[in-house]
Design a protein around this motif. Structure first.
Motif, PDB file in Angstrom:
ATOM      1  N   ASN A  75      25.118  22.079  55.046  1.00 56.82           N
ATOM      2  CA  ASN A  75      25.972  22.659  56.096  1.00 56.82           C
ATOM      3  C   ASN A  75      25.690  24.133  56.359  1.00 56.82           C
ATOM      4  O   ASN A  75      26.590  24.970  56.374  1.00 56.82           O
ATOM      5  N   GLY A  76      24.405  24.436  56.557  1.00 58.10           N
ATOM      6  CA  GLY A  76      24.040  25.784  56.979  1.00 58.10           C
ATOM      7  C   GLY A  76      24.402  26.860  55.989  1.00 58.10           C
ATOM      8  O   GLY A  76      24.743  27.977  56.389  1.00 58.10           O
ATOM      9  N   GLY A  77      24.329  26.552  54.709  1.00 54.53           N
ATOM     10  CA  GLY A  77      24.637  27.564  53.704  1.00 54.53           C
ATOM     11  C   GLY A  77      26.111  27.780  53.462  1.00 54.53           C
ATOM     12  O   GLY A  77      26.502  28.804  52.905  1.00 54.53           O
ATOM     13  N   LEU A  78      26.933  26.819  53.843  1.00 55.45           N
ATOM     14  CA  LEU A  78      28.374  26.954  53.644  1.00 55.45           C
ATOM     15  C   LEU A  78      28.757  27.236  52.187  1.00 55.45           C
ATOM     16  O   LEU A  78      29.719  27.967  51.942  1.00 55.45           O
ATOM     17  N   PRO A  79      28.020  26.701  51.185  1.00 53.41           N
ATOM     18  CA  PRO A  79      28.381  27.042  49.811  1.00 53.41           C
ATOM     19  C   PRO A  79      28.400  28.540  49.523  1.00 53.41           C
ATOM     20  O   PRO A  79      29.153  28.999  48.660  1.00 53.41           O
ATOM     21  N   GLU A  80      27.571  29.318  50.221  1.00 56.08           N
ATOM     22  CA  GLU A  80      27.592  30.773  50.039  1.00 56.08           C
ATOM     23  C   GLU A  80      28.472  31.456  51.083  1.00 56.08           C
ATOM     24  O   GLU A  80      28.550  32.681  51.103  1.00 56.08           O
ATOM     25  N   ALA A  81      29.111  30.686  51.937  1.00 57.97           N
ATOM     26  CA  ALA A  81      29.912  31.263  53.021  1.00 57.97           C
ATOM     27  C   ALA A  81      31.353  30.798  52.961  1.00 57.97           C
ATOM     28  O   ALA A  81      31.999  30.638  53.993  1.00 57.97           O
ATOM     29  N   GLY A  82      31.849  30.567  51.760  1.00 61.50           N
ATOM     30  CA  GLY A  82      33.271  30.268  51.616  1.00 61.50           C
ATOM     31  C   GLY A  82      33.597  29.000  50.880  1.00 61.50           C
ATOM     32  O   GLY A  82      34.700  28.852  50.355  1.00 61.50           O
ATOM     33  N   ASP A  83      32.669  28.036  50.841  1.00 58.66           N
ATOM     34  CA  ASP A  83      32.938  26.749  50.207  1.00 58.66           C
ATOM     35  C   ASP A  83      32.644  26.816  48.707  1.00 58.66           C
ATOM     36  O   ASP A  83      31.866  26.057  48.169  1.00 58.66           O
ATOM     37  N   ALA A  84      33.251  27.766  48.040  1.00 58.31           N
ATOM     38  CA  ALA A  84      33.065  27.919  46.595  1.00 58.31           C
ATOM     39  C   ALA A  84      34.326  28.540  46.020  1.00 58.31           C
ATOM     40  O   ALA A  84      34.912  29.444  46.623  1.00 58.31           O
ATOM     41  N   VAL A  85      34.727  28.047  44.858  1.00 54.56           N
ATOM     42  CA  VAL A  85      35.844  28.640  44.131  1.00 54.56           C
ATOM     43  C   VAL A  85      35.407  28.842  42.689  1.00 54.56           C
ATOM     44  O   VAL A  85      34.935  27.909  42.039  1.00 54.56           O
ATOM     45  N   LEU A  86      35.548  30.069  42.212  1.00 50.53           N
ATOM     46  CA  LEU A  86      35.180  30.397  40.847  1.00 50.53           C
ATOM     47  C   LEU A  86      36.237  29.910  39.869  1.00 50.53           C
ATOM     48  O   LEU A  86      37.425  29.817  40.218  1.00 50.53           O
ATOM     49  N   THR A  87      35.829  29.620  38.647  1.00 52.46           N
ATOM     50  CA  THR A  87      36.756  29.129  37.627  1.00 52.46           C
ATOM     51  C   THR A  87      37.539  30.290  37.020  1.00 52.46           C
ATOM     52  O   THR A  87      37.421  30.598  35.828  1.00 52.46           O
ATOM     53  N   LEU A  88      38.348  30.912  37.835  1.00 50.60           N
ATOM     54  CA  LEU A  88      39.183  32.017  37.366  1.00 50.60           C
ATOM     55  C   LEU A  88      40.454  31.473  36.715  1.00 50.60           C
ATOM     56  O   LEU A  88      40.820  30.310  36.910  1.00 50.60           O
ATOM     57  N   PRO A  89      41.156  32.315  35.966  1.00 51.50           N
ATOM     58  CA  PRO A  89      42.436  31.876  35.401  1.00 51.50           C
ATOM     59  C   PRO A  89      43.377  31.366  36.484  1.00 51.50           C
ATOM     60  O   PRO A  89      43.352  31.837  37.629  1.00 51.50           O
ATOM     61  N   GLN A  90      44.216  30.424  36.114  1.00 54.46           N
ATOM     62  CA  GLN A  90      45.047  29.731  37.089  1.00 54.46           C
ATOM     63  C   GLN A  90      45.959  30.670  37.863  1.00 54.46           C
ATOM     64  O   GLN A  90      46.250  30.444  39.038  1.00 54.46           O
ATOM     65  N   ASP A  91      46.389  31.784  37.242  1.00 56.56           N
ATOM     66  CA  ASP A  91      47.304  32.692  37.941  1.00 56.56           C
ATOM     67  C   ASP A  91      46.622  33.471  39.057  1.00 56.56           C
ATOM     68  O   ASP A  91      47.304  34.088  39.888  1.00 56.56           O
ATOM     69  N   LEU A  92      45.284  33.460  39.107  1.00 57.73           N
ATOM     70  CA  LEU A  92      44.560  34.128  40.185  1.00 57.73           C
ATOM     71  C   LEU A  92      44.209  33.171  41.320  1.00 57.73           C
ATOM     72  O   LEU A  92      43.597  33.581  42.306  1.00 57.73           O
ATOM     73  N   LEU A  93      44.584  31.905  41.189  1.00 57.53           N
ATOM     74  CA  LEU A  93      44.266  30.897  42.195  1.00 57.53           C
ATOM     75  C   LEU A  93      45.460  30.543  43.060  1.00 57.53           C
ATOM     76  O   LEU A  93      45.388  29.622  43.870  1.00 57.53           O
ATOM     77  N   GLY A  94      46.565  31.272  42.914  1.00 59.37           N
ATOM     78  CA  GLY A  94      47.813  30.880  43.559  1.00 59.37           C
ATOM     79  C   GLY A  94      47.839  31.064  45.056  1.00 59.37           C
ATOM     80  O   GLY A  94      48.541  30.336  45.757  1.00 59.37           O
ATOM     81  N   ASP A  95      47.120  32.046  45.590  1.00 58.65           N
ATOM     82  CA  ASP A  95      47.090  32.233  47.043  1.00 58.65           C
ATOM     83  C   ASP A  95      45.768  32.897  47.419  1.00 58.65           C
ATOM     84  O   ASP A  95      45.114  33.553  46.589  1.00 58.65           O
ATOM     85  N   PRO A  96      45.345  32.736  48.668  1.00 61.61           N
ATOM     86  CA  PRO A  96      44.039  33.247  49.084  1.00 61.61           C
ATOM     87  C   PRO A  96      43.874  34.753  48.909  1.00 61.61           C
ATOM     88  O   PRO A  96      42.782  35.222  48.569  1.00 61.61           O
ATOM     89  N   GLY A  97      44.939  35.523  49.131  1.00 65.06           N
ATOM     90  CA  GLY A  97      44.833  36.964  48.998  1.00 65.06           C
ATOM     91  C   GLY A  97      44.565  37.405  47.576  1.00 65.06           C
ATOM     92  O   GLY A  97      43.710  38.259  47.316  1.00 65.06           O
ATOM     93  N   THR A  98      45.303  36.829  46.638  1.00 61.76           N
ATOM     94  CA  THR A  98      45.097  37.159  45.232  1.00 61.76           C
ATOM     95  C   THR A  98      43.694  36.779  44.783  1.00 61.76           C
ATOM     96  O   THR A  98      43.006  37.544  44.095  1.00 61.76           O
ATOM     97  N   TYR A  99      43.245  35.602  45.186  1.00 59.56           N
ATOM     98  CA  TYR A  99      41.907  35.153  44.818  1.00 59.56           C
ATOM     99  C   TYR A  99      40.838  36.060  45.431  1.00 59.56           C
ATOM    100  O   TYR A  99      39.883  36.459  44.754  1.00 59.56           O
ATOM    101  N   ALA A 100      41.004  36.397  46.705  1.00 56.23           N
ATOM    102  CA  ALA A 100      40.015  37.241  47.376  1.00 56.23           C
ATOM    103  C   ALA A 100      39.878  38.588  46.686  1.00 56.23           C
ATOM    104  O   ALA A 100      38.770  39.107  46.513  1.00 56.23           O
TER     105      ALA A 100
END
Length: 242
Positions: A97-122
């Motif tokens: 998909n045109g490099g989508l894995p490097e353009a947003g389609d990836a989530v790092l295995t961070l602690p669960q409390d950092l995955l609660g909302d897009p702003g915190t994760y970003a």
């Protein structure tokens, strides 16, 4: 009528060149990348130099695939993966998909409390581009080590027969990307779907005895528009638009 024209990279895939980080890891390996998964894309590795491994974690278990020059390996969405650099590991990464894995389609295995909302994760994954390279490296390394510690916890739980932590991470990852799905779908529609439709139209034309699309033959070449960018798994040369 479906157009027989598509002038993007074959199959509308994305390509980047990766030199995997050689920073020692939290558990003492010689080097490695940041563990993560993709939500809607498969990803492939064409190993061009060095040696290493890709460690993978799925609900069915943990695995390791050896990597050396000439190896081609790939995995499907939902596979948590982590590159280990055992010596100058270099890879051409081929992305759906045109490099989508490097353009947003990836989530790092961070602690669960950092995955609660897009702003915190970003905020947790951002590498600032307005600071010296040494400062960028420090952020990238700290981000990798944080994700690695959580990956090791997920791996241990899975190997002990407890699927709940990995399942919770996958659910959180799916929620995180939901606000970006419209953009993901546009990239797919304008890329992979358009490429597939063009092939179908060309086959239909040939079956009917028409070859007009051959008159539009063209050649395109490009080079990287960014070199050595700090990525999830190493230093990246980027080829946008491929």
């Amino acid at each position: 009528m479906v157009s027989a024209a598509y002038d993007g990279f074959p199959g509308a895939v994305g390509v980047s060149r990766l030199r995997v980080y050689d920073w020692p890891t939290v558990e003492g390996l010689p080097g490695g990348g940041t563990p993560h998964l993709h939500l809607a894309c498969s990803e492939g590795y064409v190993v061009t130099g060095g040696r290493g491994r890709v460690q993978t974690l799925t609900p069915s278990g943990y695995g390791e695939t050896p990597l050396e020059a000439g190896t081609v390996a790939w995995f499907t969405p939902g596979t948590v993966h982590r590159l280990v650099n055992d010596g100058e590991l270099e890879i051409t990464v081929v992305m759906q998909n045109g490099g989508l894995p490097e353009a947003g389609d990836a989530v790092l295995t961070l602690p669960q409390d950092l995955l609660g909302d897009p702003g915190t994760y970003a905020d947790a994954v951002r590498i600032p581009d307005d600071v010296p390279e040494a400062a960028q490296e420090a952020v990238a390394r700290a981000r990798r080590d944080l994700a690695t510690r959580r990956f090791l916890e997920l791996r241990a739980a899975t190997e002990q027969g407890d699927p709940a932590p990995l399942e919770a991470f996958q659910r959180a990852a799916a929620v995180l990307v939901r606000p970006r799905l419209d953009a993901f779908e546009r990239r797919w529609r304008d890329g992979a779907r358009a490429a597939s439709a063009a092939t179908g139209a060309q086959l239909s034309a040939l079956r009917a005895g028409h070859a007009g699309h051959l008159a539009r033959a063209a050649v395109t070449a490009t080079g990287p528009t960014a070199r050595g960018r700090f990525g999830m798994c190493g230093r990246l040369d980027i080829y946008p638009g491929i």
